[in-house]
Design a protein around this motif. Structure first.
Motif, PDB file in Angstrom:
ATOM      1  N   THR A 186       3.010  -5.308  -0.834  1.00 45.77           N
ATOM      2  CA  THR A 186       1.907  -4.399  -1.147  1.00 45.77           C
ATOM      3  C   THR A 186       1.334  -3.732   0.100  1.00 45.77           C
TER       4      THR A 186
ATOM      5  N   GLN B 275       4.657  -6.214 -13.001  1.00 51.03           N
ATOM      6  CA  GLN B 275       3.839  -6.532 -11.834  1.00 51.03           C
ATOM      7  C   GLN B 275       3.884  -5.404 -10.804  1.00 51.03           C
TER       8      GLN B 275
ATOM      9  N   ARG C 167      -0.209  -5.071   2.609  1.00 43.52           N
ATOM     10  CA  ARG C 167      -1.534  -5.618   2.911  1.00 43.52           C
ATOM     11  C   ARG C 167      -1.425  -6.814   3.871  1.00 43.52           C
TER      12      ARG C 167
ATOM     13  N   GLY D 295      -3.976  -9.485   2.663  1.00 47.19           N
ATOM     14  CA  GLY D 295      -4.335  -9.378   1.260  1.00 47.19           C
ATOM     15  C   GLY D 295      -5.501  -8.452   1.012  1.00 47.19           C
TER      16      GLY D 295
ATOM     17  N   GLN E 151       1.369  -2.608 -11.512  1.00 45.93           N
ATOM     18  CA  GLN E 151      -0.053  -2.938 -11.525  1.00 45.93           C
ATOM     19  C   GLN E 151      -0.655  -2.473 -10.198  1.00 45.93           C
TER      20      GLN E 151
ATOM     21  N   HIS F  83      -2.469  -2.896  -7.035  1.00 52.34           N
ATOM     22  CA  HIS F  83      -2.921  -3.980  -6.152  1.00 52.34           C
ATOM     23  C   HIS F  83      -3.762  -3.459  -4.995  1.00 52.34           C
ATOM     24  N   THR F  84      -3.587  -2.187  -4.674  1.00 51.53           N
ATOM     25  CA  THR F  84      -4.330  -1.585  -3.575  1.00 51.53           C
ATOM     26  C   THR F  84      -4.252  -0.078  -3.748  1.00 51.53           C
TER      27      THR F  84
ATOM     28  N   GLY G 126       1.434  -0.538  -6.129  1.00 53.96           N
ATOM     29  CA  GLY G 126       1.811  -1.829  -6.673  1.00 53.96           C
ATOM     30  C   GLY G 126       2.748  -2.563  -5.749  1.00 53.96           C
ATOM     31  N   TYR G 127       3.827  -3.100  -6.290  1.00 54.19           N
ATOM     32  CA  TYR G 127       4.810  -3.805  -5.478  1.00 54.19           C
ATOM     33  C   TYR G 127       5.859  -2.811  -4.967  1.00 54.19           C
TER      34      TYR G 127
ATOM     35  N   GLU H 283       3.654 -11.253  -1.373  1.00 57.70           N
ATOM     36  CA  GLU H 283       2.789 -10.237  -1.961  1.00 57.70           C
ATOM     37  C   GLU H 283       2.066  -9.434  -0.891  1.00 57.70           C
TER      38      GLU H 283
END
Length: 336
Positions: free
Chosen positions: A131, A258, A133, A167, A261, A263-264, A274-275, A127
């Motif tokens: 993403t 997913q 991160r 993250g 969505q 995430h950042t 997202g991904y 992840e």
């Protein structure tokens, strides 16, 4: 976003994806274009734009190539490749080659970690990588030349200093996606080329030619892939229809959920991420590549879009990419 240089009618699939996140890109007035002919007029003066295709439901309602190689010859999709790597990641997890997005590099692919790697990289998760991160200093922008001229791209990226907590914030870096590509290669025991052709090429009936490999033979994870605009449009319909194509589930629907969505957020465009996919305020799911390459889907409005542009000219958020976003959020969205 930092700078980097170096088909037939489809079966209707109606699904809806709820997107989180906001974008700093304003909506353009939809009254400016209400028909495909208005799109053609709009792009006539966009000198960087090579081709645009728009599909609404089953029907391709815009298919124009005023410049460039046309609709049926491959174009370099640049960093749209990152979004393709995101889809391959979901497939690897679905097939069990990777346990979950929480699996770490140290667990899955310890062989790619150099002895002098930055402490803590072994704990980076899938992840973190998908993403953008990872927290590692980026290899894009001013570091790009030194990176691609190094004798080991994966090791170079894993030796970058930690400039943020893993993250945490988004650090746009093709090196991060290249690490992810190497992890996928080790985990699946298939090259990215094999994975791309097996997972997307053959099921969607699209051409995916070979592309750049690093000195160790890993295919470039995050840049230099090529597709035709028609092939890009099929990827867009796949995202629009929750991973389905022509009645078959190609990518698991939960992975698409997913992936879309927030995430950042990009520090450059303000778009949520997202991904591997950018997310606009209006509901577009977007793959973005240098120069103005775009694969976009709007599930709620049943739209899929492919755009290719001059791959040698920049497309900044405050410039040409901003114009493309205005095109998507205004005239294209008004076609729904």
């Amino acid at each position: 976003m930092t700078s980097e240089r170096p088909l037939p009618m489809l079966t209707r699939r109606a699904f809806s994806v709820t997107l989180l996140g906001a974008a700093a890109v304003p909506f353009a007035g939809r009254a400016f274009a209400q028909t495909p002919s208005d799109i053609r007029s709009r792009i006539a003066n966009m000198s960087q734009l090579h081709a645009i295709m728009v599909q609404r439901g089953d029907d391709i309602i815009v298919a124009e190539a005023p410049r460039g190689p046309g609709l049926d010859r491959v174009a370099n999709i640049k960093s749209c490749s990152k979004s393709i790597i995101g889809l391959l990641t979901g497939n690897a997890i679905a097939e069990g080659a990777i346990p979950s997005v929480n699996a770490t590099i140290g667990e899955i692919a310890p062989s790619i970690i150099p002895s002098d790697a930055t402490p803590g990289v072994e704990d980076l998760t899938i992840e973190d990588l998908v993403t953008l991160r990872a927290g590692l200093e980026g290899t894009s922008g001013r570091n790009y030349g030194a990176w691609v001229n190094s004798d080991n791209w994966v090791s170079f990226a894993l030796r970058r200093p930690m400039v943020a907590s893993p993250g945490g914030r988004m650090i746009y870096s093709t090196g991060t996606t290249h690490i992810l590509g190497a992890v996928l290669t080790v985990a699946t025991r298939k090259s990215l080329l094999e994975q791309a052709r097996d997972v997307l090429g053959r099921p969607l009936g699209i051409e995916i030619p070979s592309w750049t490999q690093d000195p160790q033979g890993y295919y470039f994870g995050g840049n230099q892939m090529a597709m035709t605009p028609r092939g890009m449009l099929r990827i867009a319909t796949l995202m629009r229809d929750q991973g389905r194509f022509d009645g078959d589930q190609i990518i698991p629907a939960d992975w698409i959920d997913q992936s879309t969505q927030a995430h950042t957020r990009s520090p450059y465009s303000g778009l949520a991420y997202g991904y591997g996919w950018f997310l606009s305020r209006s509901g577009f799911v977007i793959a973005r590549g240098y120069g103005g390459q775009i694969i976009a889907a709007h599930p709620e409005k049943d739209l899929a879009v492919a755009i290719t542009s001059d791959p040698t000219s920049p497309a900044r958020s405050g410039g040409y990419f901003g114009q493309l976003m205005d095109l998507l959020e205004g005239p294209v969205l008004s076609l729904a």
